[in-house]
Design a protein around this motif. Structure first.
Motif, mmCIF file in Angstrom:
data_model
loop_
_atom_site.group_PDB
_atom_site.id
_atom_site.type_symbol
_atom_site.label_atom_id
_atom_site.label_comp_id
_atom_site.label_asym_id
_atom_site.label_seq_id
_atom_site.Cartn_x
_atom_site.Cartn_y
_atom_site.Cartn_z
ATOM 1 N N THR A 119 -9.465 2.953 13.767
ATOM 2 C CA THR A 119 -8.235 3.300 14.658
ATOM 3 C C THR A 119 -9.108 4.579 15.200
ATOM 4 O O THR A 119 -9.305 5.323 15.123
ATOM 5 C CB THR A 119 -7.184 3.338 13.681
ATOM 6 N N TRP A 120 -7.904 5.338 15.987
ATOM 7 C CA TRP A 120 -7.970 7.204 16.623
ATOM 8 C C TRP A 120 -8.371 7.428 15.377
ATOM 9 O O TRP A 120 -9.517 8.668 15.075
ATOM 10 C CB TRP A 120 -6.842 7.673 16.973
ATOM 11 N N GLN A 121 -7.746 7.581 14.033
ATOM 12 C CA GLN A 121 -8.261 9.220 13.020
ATOM 13 C C GLN A 121 -9.779 8.379 12.210
ATOM 14 O O GLN A 121 -10.511 9.404 12.269
ATOM 15 C CB GLN A 121 -6.811 9.221 11.568
ATOM 16 N N ASP A 122 -10.027 7.325 12.660
ATOM 17 C CA ASP A 122 -11.216 7.177 11.875
ATOM 18 C C ASP A 122 -12.459 7.752 13.069
ATOM 19 O O ASP A 122 -13.067 7.569 12.227
ATOM 20 C CB ASP A 122 -11.964 5.926 11.650
ATOM 21 N N THR A 123 -12.279 7.780 14.025
ATOM 22 C CA THR A 123 -13.105 7.574 14.964
ATOM 23 C C THR A 123 -13.779 8.684 14.637
ATOM 24 O O THR A 123 -14.846 9.270 14.755
ATOM 25 C CB THR A 123 -12.750 7.065 16.079
ATOM 26 N N VAL A 124 -12.825 9.967 14.808
ATOM 27 C CA VAL A 124 -13.510 11.442 14.595
ATOM 28 C C VAL A 124 -14.370 11.264 13.993
ATOM 29 O O VAL A 124 -15.480 11.764 13.912
ATOM 30 C CB VAL A 124 -11.718 12.127 14.525
ATOM 31 N N ASP A 125 -14.035 11.245 12.436
ATOM 32 C CA ASP A 125 -14.427 11.509 10.819
ATOM 33 C C ASP A 125 -16.384 10.612 11.624
ATOM 34 O O ASP A 125 -17.479 11.454 10.850
ATOM 35 C CB ASP A 125 -13.952 10.988 10.327
ATOM 36 N N PRO A 126 -16.506 9.332 11.874
ATOM 37 C CA PRO A 126 -17.803 8.793 11.598
ATOM 38 C C PRO A 126 -18.586 9.477 12.417
ATOM 39 O O PRO A 126 -19.326 9.948 12.089
ATOM 40 C CB PRO A 126 -17.160 7.404 11.748
ATOM 41 N N CYS A 127 -18.249 10.254 13.732
ATOM 42 C CA CYS A 127 -18.963 10.693 14.493
ATOM 43 C C CYS A 127 -19.488 12.152 13.853
ATOM 44 O O CYS A 127 -20.824 12.532 13.644
ATOM 45 C CB CYS A 127 -18.438 11.332 15.735
ATOM 46 N N LYS A 128 -18.476 12.569 13.430
ATOM 47 C CA LYS A 128 -18.554 13.879 12.118
ATOM 48 C C LYS A 128 -19.901 13.714 11.301
ATOM 49 O O LYS A 128 -20.202 14.625 10.644
ATOM 50 C CB LYS A 128 -17.425 14.615 12.393
ATOM 51 N N THR A 129 -19.657 12.572 10.655
ATOM 52 C CA THR A 129 -20.433 12.346 9.671
ATOM 53 C C THR A 129 -22.414 12.296 9.971
ATOM 54 O O THR A 129 -23.045 12.673 9.377
ATOM 55 C CB THR A 129 -20.404 11.014 9.110
ATOM 56 N N HIS A 130 -22.677 12.470 10.981
ATOM 57 C CA HIS A 130 -24.041 12.232 11.396
ATOM 58 C C HIS A 130 -23.554 13.656 12.652
ATOM 59 O O HIS A 130 -24.951 13.518 13.625
ATOM 60 C CB HIS A 130 -24.490 10.886 12.127
ATOM 61 N N ALA B 73 -13.178 -2.202 29.275
ATOM 62 C CA ALA B 73 -14.020 -3.138 29.433
ATOM 63 C C ALA B 73 -13.493 -3.850 30.445
ATOM 64 O O ALA B 73 -14.700 -4.675 31.482
ATOM 65 C CB ALA B 73 -14.360 -3.856 27.707
ATOM 66 N N SER B 74 -12.656 -4.344 30.460
ATOM 67 C CA SER B 74 -11.954 -5.566 31.628
ATOM 68 C C SER B 74 -11.495 -4.456 32.693
ATOM 69 O O SER B 74 -11.255 -5.638 34.080
ATOM 70 C CB SER B 74 -10.480 -6.131 30.821
ATOM 71 N N TYR B 75 -11.509 -3.238 32.707
ATOM 72 C CA TYR B 75 -10.961 -2.982 33.569
ATOM 73 C C TYR B 75 -12.128 -1.416 34.584
ATOM 74 O O TYR B 75 -12.025 -0.711 34.269
ATOM 75 C CB TYR B 75 -9.691 -1.879 33.688
ATOM 76 N N ASN B 76 -13.789 -2.557 34.191
ATOM 77 C CA ASN B 76 -15.150 -1.453 34.964
ATOM 78 C C ASN B 76 -14.976 -0.174 33.542
ATOM 79 O O ASN B 76 -16.025 0.494 33.884
ATOM 80 C CB ASN B 76 -14.807 -1.257 36.254
ATOM 81 N N HIS B 77 -14.837 0.197 32.261
ATOM 82 C CA HIS B 77 -14.979 1.326 31.692
ATOM 83 C C HIS B 77 -13.199 2.043 32.727
ATOM 84 O O HIS B 77 -14.124 3.801 31.680
ATOM 85 C CB HIS B 77 -15.403 0.929 31.296
ATOM 86 N N TYR B 78 -12.730 2.069 33.373
ATOM 87 C CA TYR B 78 -11.821 2.826 33.295
ATOM 88 C C TYR B 78 -11.123 3.266 32.462
ATOM 89 O O TYR B 78 -10.860 2.508 31.940
ATOM 90 C CB TYR B 78 -10.806 3.077 34.896
ATOM 91 N N TRP B 79 -10.261 4.253 32.523
ATOM 92 C CA TRP B 79 -9.775 4.672 31.333
ATOM 93 C C TRP B 79 -7.994 4.234 31.331
ATOM 94 O O TRP B 79 -7.474 3.803 31.996
ATOM 95 C CB TRP B 79 -9.237 6.888 30.892
ATOM 96 N N TYR B 80 -7.483 3.858 29.763
ATOM 97 C CA TYR B 80 -6.577 3.447 29.773
ATOM 98 C C TYR B 80 -6.032 4.057 28.245
ATOM 99 O O TYR B 80 -6.689 4.234 27.488
ATOM 100 C CB TYR B 80 -6.675 1.672 29.844
ATOM 101 N N ASP B 81 -4.553 4.066 28.598
ATOM 102 C CA ASP B 81 -4.085 4.517 27.157
ATOM 103 C C ASP B 81 -3.095 3.241 26.565
ATOM 104 O O ASP B 81 -3.158 2.321 27.198
ATOM 105 C CB ASP B 81 -2.662 5.560 27.599
ATOM 106 N N ILE B 82 -3.536 3.806 25.236
ATOM 107 C CA ILE B 82 -3.330 2.903 23.914
ATOM 108 C C ILE B 82 -2.968 3.153 22.870
ATOM 109 O O ILE B 82 -2.097 3.634 22.685
ATOM 110 C CB ILE B 82 -4.764 1.822 24.355
ATOM 111 N N GLN B 83 -2.218 2.401 21.792
ATOM 112 C CA GLN B 83 -2.289 2.617 20.743
ATOM 113 C C GLN B 83 -2.774 3.345 19.415
ATOM 114 O O GLN B 83 -4.193 2.578 19.365
ATOM 115 C CB GLN B 83 -1.272 1.713 20.257
ATOM 116 N N CYS B 84 -2.929 4.854 19.340
ATOM 117 C CA CYS B 84 -3.862 5.184 18.111
ATOM 118 C C CYS B 84 -3.890 4.409 16.943
ATOM 119 O O CYS B 84 -5.079 4.310 16.661
ATOM 120 C CB CYS B 84 -2.971 6.807 18.031
ATOM 121 N N GLU B 85 -3.306 3.654 16.933
ATOM 122 C CA GLU B 85 -3.620 2.621 15.733
ATOM 123 C C GLU B 85 -4.868 1.375 15.409
ATOM 124 O O GLU B 85 -4.361 0.898 14.352
ATOM 125 C CB GLU B 85 -2.293 2.531 14.212
ATOM 126 N N ASN B 86 -4.686 1.269 17.158
ATOM 127 C CA ASN B 86 -4.904 -0.399 17.319
ATOM 128 C C ASN B 86 -7.104 0.405 16.855
ATOM 129 O O ASN B 86 -7.127 1.214 17.067
ATOM 130 C CB ASN B 86 -5.330 -0.442 18.970
#
Ligand SMILES: [Ca+2]
Length: 156
Positions: A45-56, A133-146
């Motif tokens: 999730t959004w909150q999870d992703t920030v932390d795994p990067c910081k752990t290394h 990925a379905s749109y050539n990796h252009y950016w899309y807004d999504i729900q943070c909990e996904n």
């Protein structure tokens, strides 16, 4: 008690040597100053992703210019396992709807070539962003909990 000292010392040395041989995260070169780690197998999730990067000692992906976007895009496209995955950006408009900021508090670029056509367009229920990925990796807004795959960047 005297006979225990060498045993304890040996145990401590063996713990220390195990730690010194810890495997590094598999970052790869992105350019002369930065390395990239892209996890194609685990989603967060959004909150999870920030932390795994910081752990290394890395940071969640922040793309502030066309050059970085091109480098990351080419990296994603260079591997079969990553081409079909959505990757989370370290960007949100959760604090103020419509004002997109990276986690370092800098402004997120808008429009072409970063965002997909008409994006971001989903209002206050979609406050996080992915490289879609379905749109050539252009950016899309999504729900943070996904949950999506993370990309972390790290300076040399
Ligand atoms: Ca929003």
């Amino acid at each position: 008690m005297k006979f225990l000292a060498p045993v304890i010392l040996t145990a401590l040395i063996s713990v220390a040597s195990v730690r010194s041989n810890d495997c590094p995260y598999p970052y790869e070169p992105l350019d002369d100053t930065r390395r990239i780690f892209l996890d194609a197998y685990v989603t967060y999730t959004w909150q999870d992703t920030v932390d795994p990067c910081k752990t290394h000692s890395g940071e969640i992906l922040m793309i502030e210019d066309c050059e970085t976007f091109a480098l990351v895009y080419d990296y994603i496209k260079s591997k079969d396992v990553t081409q079909g995955k959505h990757f989370r950006l370290g960007a949100t408009d959760e604090v103020e709807e419509g004002t997109w900021k990276f986690v370092n508090n800098r402004a997120v670029p808008q429009g072409v070539p970063f965002w997909g056509k008409g994006e971001p367009n989903s209002g206050n229920t979609h406050n996080c962003a992915i490289m879609h990925a379905s749109y050539n990796h252009y950016w899309y807004d999504i729900q943070c909990e996904n949950k999506y795959n993370p990309i972390c960047l790290k300076k040399y």
